[in-house]
Design a protein around this motif. Structure first.
Motif, PDB file in Angstrom:
ATOM      1  N   HIS A  71       0.765  -1.390  -0.013  1.00  0.00           N
ATOM      2  CA  HIS A  71      -0.193   0.056  -0.116  1.00  0.00           C
ATOM      3  C   HIS A  71       0.834   1.148   0.006  1.00  0.00           C
ATOM      4  O   HIS A  71       0.571   2.186   0.392  1.00  0.00           O
ATOM      5  N   GLY A  72       2.150   1.322  -0.327  1.00  0.00           N
ATOM      6  CA  GLY A  72       2.842   2.423  -0.505  1.00  0.00           C
ATOM      7  C   GLY A  72       3.966   2.707   0.473  1.00  0.00           C
ATOM      8  O   GLY A  72       4.239   1.825   1.442  1.00  0.00           O
ATOM      9  N   GLY A  73       4.958   3.414   0.173  1.00  0.00           N
ATOM     10  CA  GLY A  73       6.216   3.549   0.984  1.00  0.00           C
ATOM     11  C   GLY A  73       7.153   2.319   0.601  1.00  0.00           C
ATOM     12  O   GLY A  73       7.083   1.187   0.460  1.00  0.00           O
ATOM     13  N   PRO A  74       8.510   2.567   0.663  1.00  0.00           N
ATOM     14  CA  PRO A  74       9.594   1.485   0.371  1.00  0.00           C
ATOM     15  C   PRO A  74       9.557   0.660   1.469  1.00  0.00           C
ATOM     16  O   PRO A  74       9.068   1.238   2.701  1.00  0.00           O
ATOM     17  N   GLY A  75      10.089  -0.597   1.274  1.00  0.00           N
ATOM     18  CA  GLY A  75      10.423  -1.412   2.452  1.00  0.00           C
ATOM     19  C   GLY A  75       9.833  -2.763   2.091  1.00  0.00           C
ATOM     20  O   GLY A  75       8.959  -2.912   1.636  1.00  0.00           O
ATOM     21  N   TRP A  76      10.325  -3.785   2.671  1.00  0.00           N
ATOM     22  CA  TRP A  76       9.729  -5.207   2.810  1.00  0.00           C
ATOM     23  C   TRP A  76       9.798  -6.129   4.116  1.00  0.00           C
ATOM     24  O   TRP A  76      10.703  -5.494   4.878  1.00  0.00           O
ATOM     25  N   PRO A  77       8.829  -6.782   4.202  1.00  0.00           N
ATOM     26  CA  PRO A  77       8.747  -7.314   5.189  1.00  0.00           C
ATOM     27  C   PRO A  77      10.014  -8.588   5.445  1.00  0.00           C
ATOM     28  O   PRO A  77      10.350  -8.867   4.492  1.00  0.00           O
ATOM     29  N   LEU A  78      10.186  -8.942   6.633  1.00  0.00           N
ATOM     30  CA  LEU A  78      11.320  -9.888   6.887  1.00  0.00           C
ATOM     31  C   LEU A  78      10.541 -11.214   6.501  1.00  0.00           C
ATOM     32  O   LEU A  78      10.099 -11.878   7.293  1.00  0.00           O
TER      33      LEU A  78
END
Length: 732
Positions: free
Chosen positions: A388-395
């Motif tokens: 839903h937006g914004g950089p980054g990934w779950p571990l």
């Protein structure tokens, strides 16, 4: 308009965080009840019922886009009576109107948007509506205009639609009610065992062989099913090995995925993707309570190549600690959920608290370890498709970690958590739901034994005290509390039964008979309040006024949802608690009612065993039991450690039919029993009489004894944990 709207909005004092989130809207929201429908009848306008919950992402979106908008609010206020419902506080209302929405549109979800007659019968429904038209989807303002036009100019057609829908739903829901007084009700143990074996085979056929779990995206934790599979694996049937392997693969897939917060514990509500790689980040108490208990029972079951016990033990410990730390309330009990969204860069972004960029990992853990963590957990520039937006990934490793990778995570966890703690955390819905807290009590009690964690048992006792002292008034149970005060409507069947389930698990682990006594009171109240003319339903008869609109939506029918979905149904929980209570009390009446509920299994399993997980778990307990263990001995002084060892050995046995009672001989020994043996005499530490403990003396030298019984017919008592394990072993 804003000031007038805020004054007319009646949600500010609600125990529901979701309703309080809307208390400052310019919409003239009212809580669900007779007053709102009476006002609609007086003004001759439809009712707009908006249903959601505090952790719902799209509920927040629609609130910001439409319910905070002055012009939209003016249309709602002028043409409708707007009603706001927390589905977690009023599952009876949500169930009725969700059925209406699915019947009209073929789909459902939240926010749920219902347009109803002034008597509560629905005539138009949908879910999220955008503020501006999209291809194939009108805007919310357009929907309001169209519904209002139909009400003014095509009233007769609107009323016919509502009447036809209510009649159809009434027939559907009436067919689902369970009859508890039919003389032919019930299945024998052989039939139940065969049905359970068939369910294991069918679940194996429905498994996602690539990613684990069941079904396609969105993929939910099969929590009740996991409990059934673990219980079935403890038996000696032909399908026990298949159940063990299936349970291990399912639990391992979730614990190794982005659904599980590998840093701090806890499971997200579901995965947007079939491979568990992109969670919908809200975290619910009911999910985590069930999964914690399933993990504890898996560890108790023993080693398995599909999911090593040490890995499961770590996941259970992290989840238990997360529940106590993140959901624990100041006065006891547990909050309902954590939100999916949190603030990042001045905007609310789903998952912002949990995701990482390669640079953030390097900054927190150092360049070398950060790069290794990014490689292990799939963190790279950008963000996953569909987020839903914004950089980054779950571990998300998506596999079992190697020894060096586990060491890397353990070494860097504190630094990563410290860095994450500087982010804005997600909001918490701090209402306590009775039934969900009952599930949490049971999970923490069982986990405390497996993990050897007295602090978790203490947390379970504190939560149970909130339920017994705040939610329970001696006759009825209130569904929710907030700030240590109960408020709102009476509990549903799942609340009474869930609290009884937790109380009985707590009694097994503590020997404090007040929990046994309270469970009996709850079950008696449930049978008197939710059964009429032999038919079981989800809402008590006394709730009729508070749910009149929902009843009208179902054509006047009472409702029972017997399916185990994300949480066990009230009927399944009741059957389980009745079965356990009968093992302690010897009550054939309680056992007969449980078996009558189990008679609904063929119909449910015929549709899919995935909607009957908890009831199948109860069937396992019924077939394997009642296997009763009464441990009696000193709980103070030098002999207490020997008693505790016997008690712990009993609690660690994996049989799903086991009921464990702990009785103290301290009082009797101090009084000087004539034959030198301490006697529990069935009296627990709170003074309640527990039949399983009656006439069970301790050893002549004052030491403990354990009695293994079936339907109160007991073998010779044993003195040591090894002897007890031998008697409890299959064929022992």
């Amino acid at each position: 308009m804003g000031q007038t709207g805020a004054m007319a909005n009646r949600l500010a004092g609600s125990p529901s965080a979701y309703l309080r989130q809307h208390a400052d809207n310019p919409v003239h929201w009212q809580p669900f009840g007779e007053e709102a429908f009476a006002e609609a009848a007086r003004r001759d306008v439809p009712v707009f019922v908006s249903i959601g919950y505090a952790a719902c992402h799209w509920c927040h979106v629609m609130a910001h886009e439409s319910f905070e908008d002055e012009a939209t609010a003016a249309e709602l206020n002028g043409r409708f009576v707007p009603v706001k419902v927390d589905r977690e506080e009023r599952p009876d209302v949500d169930s009725a109107y969700m059925a209406a929405c699915q019947a009209m549109t073929g789909q459902g979800g939240w926010p749920l948007s219902i347009f109803a007659l002034p008597d509560g019968r629905a005539f138009y429904a949908g879910t999220y509506y955008p503020p501006t038209p999209h291809p194939g989807q009108p805007s919310f303002r357009q929907i309001l205009e169209a519904v209002s036009d139909a009400w003014r100019n095509r009233r007769e057609a609107v009323e016919r639609q509502a009447a036809a829908l209510a009649e159809a739903l009434g027939g559907l829901f009436s067919d689902q009610l369970l009859r508890l007084d039919a003389p032919e009700a019930g299945m024998d143990d052989g039939e139940l065992a065969a049905l359970a074996r068939d369910a294991v085979v069918r679940l194996g056929q429905e498994e996602d062989g690539t990613h684990g779990g069941f079904g396609r995206a969105p993929k939910f934790p099969p929590s009740p099913v996991a409990e059934f599979l673990v219980r079935h694996a403890a038996g000696g049937t032909a399908t026990a090995a298949a159940a063990r392997a299936l349970a291990g693969r399912t639990l391992a897939a979730m614990c190794r995925s982005a659904l599980f917060d590998t840093l701090a514990g806890g499971f997200a509500r579901y995965s947007v993707t079939a491979d568990w790689s992109l969670p919908h980040y809200e975290k619910m108490l009911y999910d985590n309570a069930q999964l914690l208990r399933a993990l504890a029972h898996w560890v108790r079951l023993g080693a398995s190549p599909e999911f090593p016990a040490d890995e499961a033990r770590e996941a259970a410990a992290l989840t238990a600690d997360w529940m106590v730390r993140e959901l624990g309330l100041p006065g006891g009990g547990f909050a309902s959920s954590l939100d999916a969204d949190s603030e990042r860069g001045g905007q609310h972004v789903e998952g912002a608290y949990y995701v990482w960029t390669p640079g953030e990992l390097a900054e927190a853990a150092g360049a070398h370890d950060g790069a290794r963590l990014a490689s292990v957990f799939g963190v790279r520039p950008g963000s996953p498709p569909g987020s839903h937006g914004g950089p980054g990934w779950p571990l998300h490793a998506g596999r079992e970690l190697g020894a060096d990778e586990r060491e890397l995570l353990a070494r860097t966890r504190a630094a990563l958590l410290e860095a994450r703690s500087r982010r804005t955390p997600p909001g918490r819905d701090d209402k306590a739901v009775a039934g969900w807290n009952g599930l949490a009590v049971a999970a923490l009690a069982d986990a405390s034994v497996v993990l050897d964690r007295p602090d978790l048992l203490a947390a379970a006792e504190t939560s149970a005290a909130l339920l017994a002292e705040v939610h329970w008034n001696g006759q009825t149970l209130t569904r929710v509390s907030h700030g240590g005060a109960a408020g709102g409507v009476e509990g549903m069947l799942a609340d009474y039964a869930g609290c009884a389930e937790g109380a009985l698990a707590l009694f097994a682990c503590t020997g404090d008979a007040r929990w046994y006594s309270w469970a009996g009171q709850l079950l008696d109240a449930a049978r008197s309040r939710f059964v009429e003319d032999g038919l079981l339903s989800d809402a008590s008869l006394e709730l009729s006024g508070a749910r009149a609109g929902a009843t009208a939506a179902l054509g006047g029918s009472r409702a029972l949802d017997a399916m185990d979905n994300e949480a066990p149904s009230g009927a399944s929980l009741l059957a389980g608690a009745l079965t356990s209570f009968a093992a302690y009390s010897g009550s054939g009446e309680h056992r007969a009612v449980a078996r009558a509920i189990l008679a609904g299994l063929p119909r449910l399993v015929g549709q899919s065993p995935r909607i009957a997980g908890w009831l199948l778990a109860v069937a396992e307990a019924t077939v394997a039991g009642p296997l009763e263990v009464a441990v009696v001995g000193p709980l103070q002084g030098g002999g207490a450690s020997e008693t505790r060892l016997l008690h712990r050995a009993a609690l660690l046995d994996p049989s799903p039919g086991l009921a464990v009672a702990l009785g103290s001989t301290d009082r009797a020994t101090a009084a000087g029993a004539g034959d030198g043996a301490g006697r529990a005499d069935g009296v627990g530490r709170a003074g309640a009489v527990v039949p399983l403990l009656q006439d069970r003396p301790g050893a002549a030298d004052g030491g403990p004894l354990a009695y293994v019984c079936r339907e109160f017919a007991c073998r010779l008592p044993v003195r040591t944990a090894d002897q007890l394990r031998e008697q409890l072993a299959p064929g022992g």
